[in-house]
Enzyme design. Sequence first.
Site, PDB file in Angstrom:
ATOM      1  CB  CYS A 133       2.116  24.600  52.325  1.00  8.18           C
ATOM      2  SG  CYS A 133       2.373  23.862  53.941  1.00  8.18           S
TER       3      CYS A 133
ATOM      4  NE  ARG B 215      -2.511  27.577  49.268  1.00  8.84           N
ATOM      5  CZ  ARG B 215      -3.705  26.990  49.091  1.00  8.84           C
ATOM      6  NH1 ARG B 215      -4.702  27.681  48.583  1.00  8.84           N
ATOM      7  NH2 ARG B 215      -3.891  25.732  49.393  1.00  8.84           N
TER       8      ARG B 215
ATOM      9  CD1 TRP C  50      -0.051  28.185  58.595  1.00  8.54           C
ATOM     10  CD2 TRP C  50      -0.544  26.021  58.897  1.00  8.54           C
ATOM     11  NE1 TRP C  50      -0.920  28.088  59.662  1.00  8.54           N
ATOM     12  CE2 TRP C  50      -1.237  26.769  59.872  1.00  8.54           C
ATOM     13  CE3 TRP C  50      -0.692  24.640  58.894  1.00  8.54           C
ATOM     14  CZ2 TRP C  50      -2.072  26.187  60.820  1.00  8.54           C
ATOM     15  CZ3 TRP C  50      -1.522  24.049  59.847  1.00  8.54           C
ATOM     16  CH2 TRP C  50      -2.203  24.831  60.796  1.00  8.54           C
TER      17      TRP C  50
ATOM     18  CG  ASN D  91      -0.708  22.193  50.925  1.00  8.81           C
ATOM     19  OD1 ASN D  91      -0.674  22.070  52.154  1.00  8.81           O
ATOM     20  ND2 ASN D  91      -1.655  22.867  50.309  1.00  8.81           N
ATOM     21  N   GLY D  92       0.032  19.263  52.563  1.00  7.40           N
ATOM     22  CA  GLY D  92      -0.775  18.162  53.062  1.00  7.40           C
ATOM     23  C   GLY D  92      -0.086  17.467  54.213  1.00  7.40           C
TER      24      GLY D  92
ATOM     25  CD  GLU E 136     -17.158  35.760  60.719  1.00  9.04           C
ATOM     26  OE1 GLU E 136     -16.355  36.176  59.857  1.00  9.04           O
ATOM     27  OE2 GLU E 136     -17.108  34.596  61.176  1.00  9.04           O
TER      28      GLU E 136
ATOM     29  CE  LYS F  98     -12.927  37.254  60.035  1.00 11.45           C
ATOM     30  NZ  LYS F  98     -13.877  36.191  59.923  1.00 11.45           N
TER      31      LYS F  98
ATOM     32  CD  GLU G 152     -10.240  34.637  61.585  1.00 13.58           C
ATOM     33  OE1 GLU G 152     -10.264  33.547  61.002  1.00 13.58           O
ATOM     34  OE2 GLU G 152     -10.852  35.635  61.179  1.00 13.58           O
TER      35      GLU G 152
ATOM     36  CG  HIS H 117     -27.162  30.791  82.084  1.00 10.10           C
ATOM     37  ND1 HIS H 117     -28.004  30.292  83.064  1.00 10.10           N
ATOM     38  CD2 HIS H 117     -27.964  31.476  81.223  1.00 10.10           C
ATOM     39  CE1 HIS H 117     -29.248  30.635  82.801  1.00 10.10           C
ATOM     40  NE2 HIS H 117     -29.258  31.363  81.685  1.00 10.10           N
TER      41      HIS H 117
ATOM     42  CE  LYS I 156      -9.291  33.571  52.251  1.00 10.25           C
ATOM     43  NZ  LYS I 156     -10.138  34.437  53.076  1.00 10.25           N
TER      44      LYS I 156
END
Length: 611
Positions: free
Chosen positions: A2, A27, A74, A103-104, A484, A488, A491, A507, A606
């Site tokens: 947040c 955030r 968030w 935040n937390g 990666e 991307k 996301e 496999h 983020k």
Amino acid sequence: MCGIVAYIGLKPTKELLIEGLKRLEYRGYDSAGIAIINGGIHVARTIGRVSGLEEKVANDAAFEGTVGIAHTRWATHGKPSEENAHPHSDDASAGHGIKVVHNGIIENYATLKTYLKDKGHTFKSDTDTEVLAHLIGEMYDGDLEKAVQTALKEVSGAYAIAVICEKEPDVLVVARKGSPLIVGVGSDEYVVASDSSAIVAHTTQAFHLDDETVARLTRDSFRTTTIDNVELTPEIRELEFSLEQIELGEFEHFMLKEIYEQPLTLSTCMKGRVDATSGQVILGGVAQFADQLAKGKRILLLGQGTALHAAMIGEYLMESLAGIPAEVEYASEFRYRNPIVEEGTIAVAISQSGETADTLAAVQEAKRRGALSLGAVNVVGSTIARETDAGIYLRVGPEIGVASTKAFIGQVAVLTMLAGYIGRRRHLAKEEMSNLLSHLESMPRHIETVLGESEHILNVTKGVVKHDNWLFLGRGLNYPVALEGALKLKEISYIHAEGMPAAEMKHGPIALIDEGMPVVFIATRGSQYEKVIGNIEEVNSRGGHVIAVATEGDTNITAHCKDVIYVPDVPEALQPLITVVPLQLLAYHAAVLRGKDVDKPRNLAKSVTVE
């Protein structure tokens, strides 16, 4: 995760807080809220983006004060709703008028809530934060700082908080444990925020709060203490970046801006550290531990998400260049088993923000067990930078886009330099090192070349963007690049994608391939090139649409795939620094073509500062 912004000073605070929230919107952004002292405390909250909150308070004179707190959320406890949005209040019947942004995660909130209900408190939301607000109210006896200190002694979990009170209208109290909080120091004013992007427009001087630290701020003074009321003297530092660096400029999105910044940021990352002529890497941040690094017996690389993929590349490099056994660990899993940390273990925590909760906890655990701890982070003064024995800053500048790009390049570059730094002290010959570093110095120019292919990559993307399932395949050092690339795409475009070693496809995952399914291969010239060609043919025979990232001049590859994206020919050890760039652009173009919000992808934040 947040975003918190708070202000006490002489300026109109509404515009300052709203501007700060916009800078922190990456955030968290499922809801937003603001509380301002102006003959009482006035609160506004809304679901959705900061722009909605801005409209709500734009013409309301009640919000014209000079002390206030604000928040972007968030969601953790409780769904996104106006009731669950911050700020939260203490029990109205107490008459204290306490407001809190947080935040937390308060891990023992259920126990505290039961205790407070037994005391007669009534709750209006599903959040853990409201429990904290009520707890502070329960402890309040006319001294807000003391009430916060007392309440936090009862709290388990992570928090960054800002608190105001109707009965003390000229006081702002902030505190942190496990979640970042920075206090910007101005002239008769203080600006508090989750990170410096919300501060830099107002002051260049700031200090970070340490864990279990409380700060009491008035317009002309501040006092910092532990939660046990032991006074502290924080170190006030210059902020490490400018306002210009966090502006969009000519770009449509921060992600695109940061992709295009990669040549410059890679040059900055290497500046003063790479001396190809002498075959040396100069890393002042770890110099005092040079002998210990050279004698290391095992390297643990700890990360999450994009940082984990950089760590996987680092694993290859540590073994090939430094000649030390290396292991990559999901930081979130590391401390929940009984990890073996032997004498001579080096633990490297990799994080853009330097605040990633899982990574911080993992490196702390490794350090407790006797490992030499290093940080590879981007943010100066961040918690991981302070908690580790030594470290190397990425120096790639602020990264605003939620989907990390230039930080990944910085992480891979730092791990390459660290592997060479150790290797040169163990077995690498000067000539071999000089050759590697000479090529490393040329990488910014090669990335520029790849960026010139953006229009071609856009056209390739247009041909496959309708598909909802993709595979990304690579071998060796390019296997983490495949991971990666898939991350991307997931996301920001919400396309389902999997990354895996190319040989692993047959496999099981080969069952997924049907007519036209996009399969992206990193098929550059290297030690496993012929094997990759074989894997491509396995996809072709099942009707998949192969997109190859290939080495410039490789005409053979065109016979095996539908589309080719060429990258310059560089040594295999350095290929990830350029093969990842077309995958970043591929994901970016796919998201734009699908009409997605590139810089604020749904459900993501983020910096993940809760476990």
